[in-house]
Scaffold this motif. Sequence first.
Motif, mmCIF file in Angstrom:
data_model
loop_
_atom_site.group_PDB
_atom_site.id
_atom_site.type_symbol
_atom_site.label_atom_id
_atom_site.label_comp_id
_atom_site.label_asym_id
_atom_site.label_seq_id
_atom_site.Cartn_x
_atom_site.Cartn_y
_atom_site.Cartn_z
ATOM 1 N N ASP A 78 26.716 25.999 27.741
ATOM 2 C CA ASP A 78 26.430 27.458 27.583
ATOM 3 C C ASP A 78 25.611 28.024 26.624
ATOM 4 O O ASP A 78 25.910 27.923 25.424
ATOM 5 N N THR A 79 24.542 28.607 26.929
ATOM 6 C CA THR A 79 23.271 28.529 26.061
ATOM 7 C C THR A 79 22.737 29.872 25.924
ATOM 8 O O THR A 79 22.500 30.853 27.016
ATOM 9 N N THR A 80 22.590 30.605 24.682
ATOM 10 C CA THR A 80 21.860 31.736 24.397
ATOM 11 C C THR A 80 20.639 31.315 23.501
ATOM 12 O O THR A 80 21.158 30.723 22.348
ATOM 13 N N SER A 82 17.511 33.486 21.885
ATOM 14 C CA SER A 82 16.954 34.890 21.431
ATOM 15 C C SER A 82 15.728 34.599 20.400
ATOM 16 O O SER A 82 15.563 33.809 19.644
ATOM 17 N N ASP A 150 16.936 37.813 25.854
ATOM 18 C CA ASP A 150 17.300 36.427 25.788
ATOM 19 C C ASP A 150 17.525 35.917 26.963
ATOM 20 O O ASP A 150 17.539 36.158 27.991
ATOM 21 N N TYR A 151 17.486 34.171 26.600
ATOM 22 C CA TYR A 151 17.687 33.382 27.788
ATOM 23 C C TYR A 151 19.194 33.035 27.730
ATOM 24 O O TYR A 151 19.863 32.818 26.746
ATOM 25 N N ARG A 152 19.781 33.271 28.820
ATOM 26 C CA ARG A 152 21.326 32.970 29.012
ATOM 27 C C ARG A 152 21.397 32.185 30.461
ATOM 28 O O ARG A 152 21.112 32.626 31.336
#
Length: 203
Positions: A78-80, A82, A150-152
Amino acid sequence: MPNKYRILISLAFFLLAGCQSHESPIAPGVVIKQDLGDISLTLTLLTEEELLKRHGKSGNPFVAYPGKIPRKDFFVFDTTISSESRKVLFNMQEILLNLDTGVSDNAKSRATLLRTWDFYLKDDNSKAQMKRIIKQNLSDNSFTAAPGEDYRGYIVFLVNTEAAKEGTLLIPVETSDGDKGIIEMPFNFTATDSESENIFNKS
């Protein structure tokens, strides 16, 4: 007993052994963090229990892969990601997972994960649900992170984990002003809140 029957019996025993219950090697609480200038990455390795809690059992594309030879496990991060000052670009299928056993796998895009399951899905409802869950949680092949955007989402691998304890993620990245590099993120399946190293080199 003729040799051909011995071979069939041995094969049947091998396949039945592969169908026995399999305990996931992934422990809860594995978090990998990386700060690289104005780019920050946080990846949480999700256990099968957490993935079942989030997505249920039926049509869940991240658990219980039925292929048995060899047995494979999902690694779902599970990736964030920024970025404070510039846009950064990623290609999902160029992200690589290397295990300490020498096994490696490229991350799955939406299309490649669906193809991974195609042979095993016979029920239209399960197919539809799986497709919906994948679309909600995975990026298409290319994705970005930018200031205020952000990429989530998930980064997903499917690998043979037998005897493996450690892994390294290699994440190629390109910025909007032309810098390129590879972020290296080592981790242990049982470690928690680990800080990673990187080999980000401008070209």
